[in-house]
Scaffold this active site. Structure first.
Site, PDB file in Angstrom:
ATOM      1  N   HIS A 126      -0.639  -6.215  11.355  1.00  0.00           N
ATOM      2  CA  HIS A 126       0.401  -7.143  10.861  1.00  0.00           C
ATOM      3  C   HIS A 126       1.319  -7.608  11.980  1.00  0.00           C
ATOM      4  CE1 HIS A 126      -0.867  -4.721   7.403  1.00  0.00           C
ATOM      5  NE2 HIS A 126      -0.380  -5.621   6.582  1.00  0.00           N
TER       6      HIS A 126
ATOM      7  N   GLU B 296      -5.780  -9.676   1.454  1.00  0.00           N
ATOM      8  CA  GLU B 296      -6.238  -8.465   2.163  1.00  0.00           C
ATOM      9  C   GLU B 296      -7.422  -7.810   1.444  1.00  0.00           C
ATOM     10  OE1 GLU B 296      -1.931  -7.005   4.076  1.00  0.00           O
ATOM     11  OE2 GLU B 296      -2.669  -6.036   2.269  1.00  0.00           O
TER      12      GLU B 296
HETATM   13  C1  DHB Z   1       4.022  -4.279   1.467  1.00  0.00           C
HETATM   14  C2  DHB Z   1       2.660  -4.562   1.320  1.00  0.00           C
HETATM   15  C3  DHB Z   1       1.858  -4.823   2.432  1.00  0.00           C
HETATM   16  O1  DHB Z   1       0.532  -5.122   2.366  1.00  0.00           O
HETATM   17  C4  DHB Z   1       2.395  -4.761   3.707  1.00  0.00           C
HETATM   18  O2  DHB Z   1       1.584  -4.960   4.764  1.00  0.00           O
HETATM   19  C5  DHB Z   1       3.751  -4.490   3.869  1.00  0.00           C
HETATM   20  C6  DHB Z   1       4.556  -4.250   2.745  1.00  0.00           C
HETATM   21  C7  DHB Z   1       4.895  -3.999   0.287  1.00  0.00           C
HETATM   22  O3  DHB Z   1       4.495  -4.205  -0.876  1.00  0.00           O
HETATM   23  O4  DHB Z   1       6.040  -3.547   0.498  1.00  0.00           O
HETATM   24 FE    FE Z   2      -0.333  -5.631   4.335  1.00  0.00          FE
END
Ligand code: DHB
Ligand code: FE
Length: 281
Positions: A59, A241
């Site tokens: 990310h 994802e």
């Molecule tokens: C959240 C979900 C994700 O896929 C991510 O990479 C970061 C945060 C979340 O729901 O807080």
């Molecule tokens: Fe994520």
């Protein structure tokens, strides 16, 4: 020969890592989420795989928007994480298996998957949270060797779901042609439906996720009817994802046995899913 013994799909929400660190597994908010992992913990304890191939998305820790490979694979002796701002503590290094990594790279490129090879790679919560979830104890994480496979689901255009399924099949062929006697598990991570930003932040889609989980074992091609743009509309831009779960599924045999499944909505902003698939003999 190396054998793929099974696959696990799992979400990777950073809050899960904090809940593990703070021992909150029995809190009312978390209990039924963590209970969904008991079958996977038992199966991993019983089958004791030697290597985990972990399919995830970065990310912004290792790859940023300026340089974004569609598919990248680690070939490092160790992988480190670091502070991304989610409050997750940096963990001890994860042990790699460079020989198997290079075998998979060689096999993939000859199979027409021109993957980015990384002899150094930082791993973010997309990798560390599923590792923490599958092997909550550090001693267990020290025993398992890992091979990170990183997929771009951050900056459009993303690989198609079809390409993901095919990459999984190629990874399956690569593992099956490795001569050392190893048991390998593959993890497909991320998803399920979630949207973190914009006017529709907090969007999830239980009905779609449920059908996805329902179809994953016997009819993974079901997801291929949707473009990534359509998927972003249906499950949220971050929900896309879930196409990484198809890499896990594609690596397994046509016939798999679904040993367990759990769905919990929401964890933070995400519809969290876990599924355990055993490869047919
Ligand atoms: C959240 C979900 C994700 O896929 C991510 O990479 C970061 C945060 C979340 O729901 O807080
Ligand atoms: Fe994520």
């Amino acid at each position: 020969m190396a054998r793929l013994i099974g696959g696990i799909g799992s979400s990777h929400v950073p809050a899960i890592g904090n809940a593990i660190e703070q021992n909150m597994q029995s809190d009312p908010y978390w209990k039924s989420f963590f209970d969904g992992y008991v079958p996977a913990w038992k199966w991993l304890e019983e089958r004791k795989p030697d290597v985990a191939i972990l399919v995830y998305n970065d990310h912004g820790l290792n790859f940023f928007l300026d340089k974004m490979p569609t598919f990248a694979i680690g070939a490092a002796p160790q992988y480190l994480n670091s502070d991304e701002g989610w409050g997750l503590k940096p963990l001890p290094p994860f042990q790699g298996h460079p020989e198997l990594s290079w075998h998979i790279i060689d096999s993939l490129v000859n199979d027409e998957f021109d993957i980015t090879m990384c002899q150094e790679m930082q791993v973010d919560h997309g990798f560390t949270v599923p590792m923490n979830l599958m092997w909550p104890e550090q001693a267990k994480r020290d025993q398992i060797k890992v091979i990170p496979v990183c997929v771009n689901v951050v900056q459009a255009p993303f690989p198609t779901a079809r390409r993901c399924l095919k990459l999984g099949e190629a990874i399956g062929r690569a593992v099956a042609s490795y001569e050392e006697d190893l048991d390998v598990v593959i993890l497909g991570t991320g998803g399920l439906s979630h949207q973190l930003d914009g006017e529709r932040a907090g969007h999830t889609n239980r009905e779609f996720d449920t059908e996805f989980l329902e179809k994953l074992s016997d009819e993974p091609e079901w997801l291929l009817q949707y473009s990534n743009l359509e998927l972003a509309e249906i499950v949220g831009p971050q929900g896309v994802e879930m196409i990484m779960w198809l890499i896990m599924r594609g690596a397994l045999n046509k016939q798999v046995t679904e040993l367990s499944r759990n769905y919990h909505i929401p964890i933070s902003n995400t519809a969290a899913g876990v599924i355990l698939l055993e490869n047919s003999a």
